[in-house]
Design a protein around this motif. Sequence first.
Motif, mmCIF file in Angstrom:
data_model
loop_
_atom_site.group_PDB
_atom_site.id
_atom_site.type_symbol
_atom_site.label_atom_id
_atom_site.label_comp_id
_atom_site.label_asym_id
_atom_site.label_seq_id
_atom_site.Cartn_x
_atom_site.Cartn_y
_atom_site.Cartn_z
ATOM 1 N N LYS A 1 75.348 33.185 -102.985
ATOM 2 C CA LYS A 1 75.291 34.640 -103.141
ATOM 3 C C LYS A 1 76.642 35.183 -103.621
ATOM 4 O O LYS A 1 76.711 36.071 -104.471
ATOM 5 C CB LYS A 1 74.910 35.299 -101.815
ATOM 6 N N ILE A 2 77.724 34.645 -103.060
ATOM 7 C CA ILE A 2 79.055 35.115 -103.461
ATOM 8 C C ILE A 2 79.321 34.752 -104.917
ATOM 9 O O ILE A 2 79.757 35.594 -105.714
ATOM 10 C CB ILE A 2 80.133 34.509 -102.545
ATOM 11 N N LYS A 3 79.038 33.509 -105.272
ATOM 12 C CA LYS A 3 79.284 33.079 -106.654
ATOM 13 C C LYS A 3 78.450 33.888 -107.636
ATOM 14 O O LYS A 3 78.934 34.273 -108.707
ATOM 15 C CB LYS A 3 78.979 31.586 -106.787
ATOM 16 N N PHE B 1 81.349 43.176 -107.731
ATOM 17 C CA PHE B 1 82.458 42.906 -106.825
ATOM 18 C C PHE B 1 82.271 43.569 -105.460
ATOM 19 O O PHE B 1 82.771 43.064 -104.457
ATOM 20 C CB PHE B 1 83.768 43.366 -107.460
ATOM 21 N N GLU B 2 81.586 44.679 -105.434
ATOM 22 C CA GLU B 2 81.338 45.361 -104.159
ATOM 23 C C GLU B 2 80.563 44.440 -103.216
ATOM 24 O O GLU B 2 80.917 44.267 -102.040
ATOM 25 C CB GLU B 2 80.558 46.648 -104.402
ATOM 26 N N LEU C 1 80.208 40.231 -98.786
ATOM 27 C CA LEU C 1 79.838 38.863 -98.435
ATOM 28 C C LEU C 1 81.066 38.046 -98.031
ATOM 29 O O LEU C 1 80.970 37.163 -97.165
ATOM 30 C CB LEU C 1 79.134 38.192 -99.615
ATOM 31 N N GLN C 2 82.204 38.338 -98.631
ATOM 32 C CA GLN C 2 83.421 37.619 -98.263
ATOM 33 C C GLN C 2 83.782 37.876 -96.803
ATOM 34 O O GLN C 2 84.209 36.964 -96.088
ATOM 35 C CB GLN C 2 84.583 38.027 -99.168
ATOM 36 N N TYR D 1 84.165 34.931 -93.862
ATOM 37 C CA TYR D 1 85.266 34.688 -92.928
ATOM 38 C C TYR D 1 84.761 34.589 -91.484
ATOM 39 O O TYR D 1 85.180 33.703 -90.729
ATOM 40 C CB TYR D 1 86.295 35.813 -93.031
ATOM 41 N N LYS D 2 83.872 35.483 -91.111
ATOM 42 C CA LYS D 2 83.345 35.477 -89.738
ATOM 43 C C LYS D 2 82.548 34.206 -89.455
ATOM 44 O O LYS D 2 82.678 33.589 -88.397
ATOM 45 C CB LYS D 2 82.474 36.710 -89.514
#
Length: 633
Positions: free
Chosen positions: A592-594, A602-603, A608-609, A613-614
């Motif tokens: 999903k991030i890619k 980018f939003e 998702l970033q 991290y979590k």
Amino acid sequence: MFENLLFTIKKEKHNVTDLKEILNNHPEIKFVSLVGVDLAGNDTDEKIPIKLFIDDMDTFINGTAVQTDGSSVVLPEIATLNNAKVDMITDNESVWFIDYNYDFVDPIINKPIGTLRIPCYLYHNDLPVCSRNILSNAIKNISDNILTLFKEKNSLLNDYPFKYEDIESLQLTAATELEFWVKTPNDKAHVEELSFSQTLKEQYWQRTKGIVRTALEETLLLLDAYGFEPEMGHKEVGGINGKLDNSGNYNHVMEQLEIDWKYTDAAQAADNELFIRSIVKETFRRHGLYVNFLAKPISGVAGSGKHTHFGISAKLKNGKRVNLFASNEKGYLSTIGYASIMGLLKNYEIINPFVSATNDSLKRLKPGFEAPICVVTSLGESPEVPSRNRTILVGLIRDLNNPMATRFELRSPNPYSNTYLVLAACYQSMLDGILYAADNNKTEADLLAELSKQPGEDSQYLEKDRAYRTEKDVFEDFTDEEREHFFGTAPETVYENIKAFDIYNDKLNVLKLNDVFTDSILNSFKIATLTRWATELSGRMINNYIDEVRSCKCLHSSDKVLDLDVSNWLKINDLRNYLMKDTNTTNSLFTKIKRSIKENDFETASVLQKDLYKKMELLRDLYSDYKKNLLDF
């Protein structure tokens, strides 16, 4: 090792006659390198044979020294592929350093080979486009404006024991404190081991030993040889004890260190810090040690900062210096001092993108570990008791017995923050506060009251719904909700941080005052920052996480397994699948991030970033608990 070596060439010697004499007397200097600093803080380095420099010295010093391919440096939408030529113009006002290769010794003269590093400005289409020029313009802008205010508004001079006619010049000074991790290559320490050592304060201010001590001492001696006037080198809070091998040498080194040196003119301070990073890295490398300048190289353990100090003083015609931040009325600060810190705090949203421009930098700025995430200052309980609050963003440093020591300490920069742009943005913001105070005839008492206001109180300059000063512990004495209500919400990703240029577009005029930052420079910096963020996230970071997810393997055997072990593993495996396993109907978080980045969404990628991290932190915790409950694996 350092005997009979030339380390610097001061600006008084930057002329053809003196330079030819110096270089003829120092045949160990074999090369020249022109050092331009792009918008990402990268410095250029090329090896020009010294003979070419000597033969064409006048052009190097007084004209376009070299032309280079601008597409190779970070200047997006300025130096494009079809218009990439960038001119490098020598900065004759700075100190020139000689960079020695101690691994390559000239056998005839028995001296290491040296490269003369000459700072330069980068020009594109006859316009300056580099970090050094932006800082130089900011220094001139704030100096010129303060001098004009002193001339036109005599009330500002009431804080000082001099008249306008007594001033020879203004001096903007700066200094940085450099923290870094050092370790033996390929060695790793368990995060919990590092965390326990940190909690127990087993490393902070302890003695350095073995090769770390040798490398640190050699570094300090080198800094002194260059005239940086080192003030201290010591262990920081992070690290573990090294191990002694059979030969009596220390290995398995993993320690956090800090090196400090004396302040100087702001532009020179930025040059110094850039060169000192190289000295540190190369000196420790010669002793078989790897230096890491990342802001947060190890999750869950203290990161590395670069506290940045700055001050302003007036140099008088009689040779004396007067600190423009120090109060003449035995208060915390002068009118200019209060106004400067108010400008910093009010405009920090547009300073922060220059301070924290990478994924790594924002990993460090999390609650705890004394991380400065709140836009707030501390002055002290009273003018007689200087503040030592380490939880705030901008600290006021004062010495009751030395008014010249009064300065501000910005605690958020990291070792890779572009000091040129950080200082330039800070000076522009400070000037905004100074102009406000001068235009409205504010006194020290007026500004102290406004700076000390509570959320909801009306304010002529600062924002009504925010607080900007506290003497409390930001992390211990406020809940998360109170902290956000009082001081605002800190950005968690690079995208959230750089969005400030759009959200606070009106504040960008502060940076653009007198064309210190231009629209093209700000746009280029924004594009460069987002490109690096997206590329690193979708490529390097996710690939590293893939390796980490795959390393979390099922370790229990069927004959010794307990229900708890099975339950723990099922949670881990579900999380592994969520992170990286695609199906015919669902995409993993990595995918999903890619995909979001590929589609320039980018939003979504930023949101998702934060989830990434979590989830990675949760995976590490679950896997650690799972392994601890296994007798054998």
